[in-house]
Scaffold this motif. Structure first.
Motif, PDB file in Angstrom:
ATOM      1  N   ILE A 235       0.822  -1.221   0.000  1.00 62.15           N
ATOM      2  CA  ILE A 235       0.000   0.000   0.000  1.00 62.15           C
ATOM      3  C   ILE A 235       0.856   1.271   0.000  1.00 62.15           C
ATOM      4  O   ILE A 235       0.568   2.223  -0.755  1.00 62.15           O
ATOM      5  N   ASN A 238       2.385   1.227  -3.733  1.00 66.04           N
ATOM      6  CA  ASN A 238       1.438   1.210  -4.857  1.00 66.04           C
ATOM      7  C   ASN A 238       0.035   1.072  -4.253  1.00 66.04           C
ATOM      8  O   ASN A 238      -0.407  -0.027  -3.906  1.00 66.04           O
ATOM      9  N   THR A 239      -0.646   2.208  -4.180  1.00 63.89           N
ATOM     10  CA  THR A 239      -1.949   2.216  -3.508  1.00 63.89           C
ATOM     11  C   THR A 239      -2.973   1.384  -4.268  1.00 63.89           C
ATOM     12  O   THR A 239      -3.756   0.653  -3.679  1.00 63.89           O
ATOM     13  N   GLU A 240      -2.976   1.478  -5.568  1.00 64.36           N
ATOM     14  CA  GLU A 240      -3.973   0.758  -6.359  1.00 64.36           C
ATOM     15  C   GLU A 240      -3.796  -0.749  -6.229  1.00 64.36           C
ATOM     16  O   GLU A 240      -4.759  -1.500  -6.024  1.00 64.36           O
ATOM     17  N   GLN A 241      -2.572  -1.197  -6.334  1.00 66.66           N
ATOM     18  CA  GLN A 241      -2.314  -2.623  -6.201  1.00 66.66           C
ATOM     19  C   GLN A 241      -2.600  -3.099  -4.776  1.00 66.66           C
ATOM     20  O   GLN A 241      -3.149  -4.176  -4.561  1.00 66.66           O
ATOM     21  N   THR A 243      -4.812  -1.808  -2.751  1.00 68.01           N
ATOM     22  CA  THR A 243      -6.272  -1.858  -2.582  1.00 68.01           C
ATOM     23  C   THR A 243      -6.848  -3.143  -3.189  1.00 68.01           C
ATOM     24  O   THR A 243      -7.761  -3.762  -2.619  1.00 68.01           O
ATOM     25  N   GLU A 244      -6.321  -3.524  -4.345  1.00 63.56           N
ATOM     26  CA  GLU A 244      -6.787  -4.757  -4.974  1.00 63.56           C
ATOM     27  C   GLU A 244      -6.486  -5.973  -4.096  1.00 63.56           C
ATOM     28  O   GLU A 244      -7.303  -6.902  -3.973  1.00 63.56           O
ATOM     29  N   LYS A 247      -9.024  -6.133  -1.340  1.00 60.66           N
ATOM     30  CA  LYS A 247     -10.287  -6.700  -1.810  1.00 60.66           C
ATOM     31  C   LYS A 247     -10.213  -8.229  -1.899  1.00 60.66           C
ATOM     32  O   LYS A 247     -11.174  -8.934  -1.549  1.00 60.66           O
TER      33      LYS A 247
END
Length: 404
Positions: A235, A238-241, A243-244, A247
């Motif tokens: 996080i 790489n925030t997007e990765q 977050t995935e 999930k």
């Protein structure tokens, strides 16, 4: 009528009546003779040995014949009392030998009585002649006596046959009652065995659940933990990765919660065992959860199954349905339960991929578990790989009415 009552009645009643015709000075000797006859009858009644019993009967016959020779036809009733008893108590040819001896003895005694003066004084003779004037013809008296002996022998023999038949019926009844107790004990043992089978099936299910907790949920939680640690490191970079990954962790936890909920639902005690292992409810739940088409059919006259049989059928059906969904990707599943006289047969068909299902059979442990649990209660599992893919479970059943 009791044997002793008739025996002693034929002995004492005529003896007492005849004593009223005797002079006073002859009654003492006559009473002694009657007591001797009574003593022989009582001794024979308490004798169980066959030889001793036959000798006592012979003594009674000879003594009754002697009394008949001394006192006349009125003593015939003493002979009848002896005849009545030995026709009941003796078996086989010995009773007919005794009857022949009694015929000879009685005829000889009657002949002796009418041809030789009795050993009484003149007054006794006068009283006897006056009392028995209707016995004036010797031949008629002997014929009447023989007919009376024959009639008494025939009636006594028929009564003995009836008594023996009744005794045999009582023996048969006792034997049937003993067999009933044995069948009741066997039924209890069978019910106990069924309970043991049910406990074994439940123990097998607990082992399967523990393996599921270890293999599925445990591994999934370990993977979730590792993904959480990786997400913590990802996080900041790489925030997007990251977050995935979070999930994915959420989905993994949701799936673990569903598995845990299903497992706890299986462990929850159910007071309605027949509902817990209902095949129609299994198909209904599968159709509702997956959306596939299910069909449940019963053939034959249904009857109550033992709990162990219900459990095995339910476990096999669940395994077959699971394989059809997991390996065959089936869209339609049909279950047919056939009740026959000697066995119950469960047939499960699906329209899934036969090749995938065969791969699942050769690589998985589900079908092997089905065979083992079915063989444990004497049944068989048959797999037909032709389209549609079919799993057949056959379990023998016993006629419960015969066990009762």
């Amino acid at each position: 009528m009791p044997m002793g009552f008739l025996q002693y009645g034929l002995l004492f009643v005529p003896a007492v009546l005849f004593s009223l015709t005797l002079p006073m000075h002859s009654e003492a000797v006559y009473t002694l003779y009657i007591l001797i006859a009574a003593g022989l009858a009582v001794a024979n009644r308490f004798t169980r040995s066959g030889a001793e019993q036959s000798l006592l009967f012979l003594a009674e016959i000879l003594w009754a014949g002697w009394l008949l020779a001394q006192y006349g036809p009125f003593m015939f009733f003493i002979s009848l009392s002896v005849l009545y008893v030995y026709m009941y108590r003796l078996d086989g040819s010995i009773r007919w030998v005794m009857l022949g001896i009694q015929f000879i003895t009685s005829n000889f005694a009657m002949h002796w009585y009418y041809t030789t003066p009795p050993m009484l004084n003149l007054e006794a003779v006068a009283v006897q002649v006056e009392t028995f004037t209707w016995f004036s013809d010797c031949v008629k008296v002997i014929i009447a006596g023989n007919l009376l002996l024959l009639m008494t022998a025939a009636l006594s023999w028929q009564g003995a046959k009836t008594a023996n038949s009744r005794e045999q019926l009582e023996n048969v009844y006792d034997e049937l009652r003993h067999k009933h107790y044995e069948l009741h004990e066997t039924r209890a043992q069978l019910l106990l065995f069924a309970k043991q089978l049910e406990d074994a099936a439940q123990a097998e299910e607990r082992i399967r659940i523990s393996r599921q907790l270890h293999d599925d949920i445990g591994h999934r939680l370990i993977r979730t933990k590792m993904m959480s640690e990786a997400a913590l490191l990802t996080i900041p970079l790489n925030t997007e990765q990251g977050t995935e990954m979070v999930k994915q962790i959420r989905d993994q936890l949701a799936a673990s919660m569903d598995d845990m909920r299903n497992t706890l639902h299986k462990l929850r005690p159910d007071f309605h065992a027949s509902d817990a292992y209902a095949l129609d409810r299994l198909l209904e739940d599968v159709g509702r959860d997956t959306g596939i088409q299910t069909n449940y059919e019963i053939c034959g006259q249904p009857y109550v199954l033992y709990p162990s049989t219900q459990i095995v059928l339910y476990k096999n059906a669940k395994e077959a349905v699971t394989n059809a969904l997991r390996h065959g990707k089936a869209s339609s599943i049909g279950l047919q339960l056939v009740f026959e006289h000697q066995e119950v047969c469960m047939i499960i068909r699906n329209d899934g991929s036969t090749h995938s299902l065969l791969d699942g059979v050769t690589t998985g442990l589900g079908h092997e578990g089905m065979r083992q649990r079915t063989q444990f209660i004497g049944g068989t599992v048959e797999i037909q790989s032709t389209d549609p893919y079919t799993v057949i479970t056959r379990i023998p059943v016993s006629n419960k009415m015969s066990l009762l």
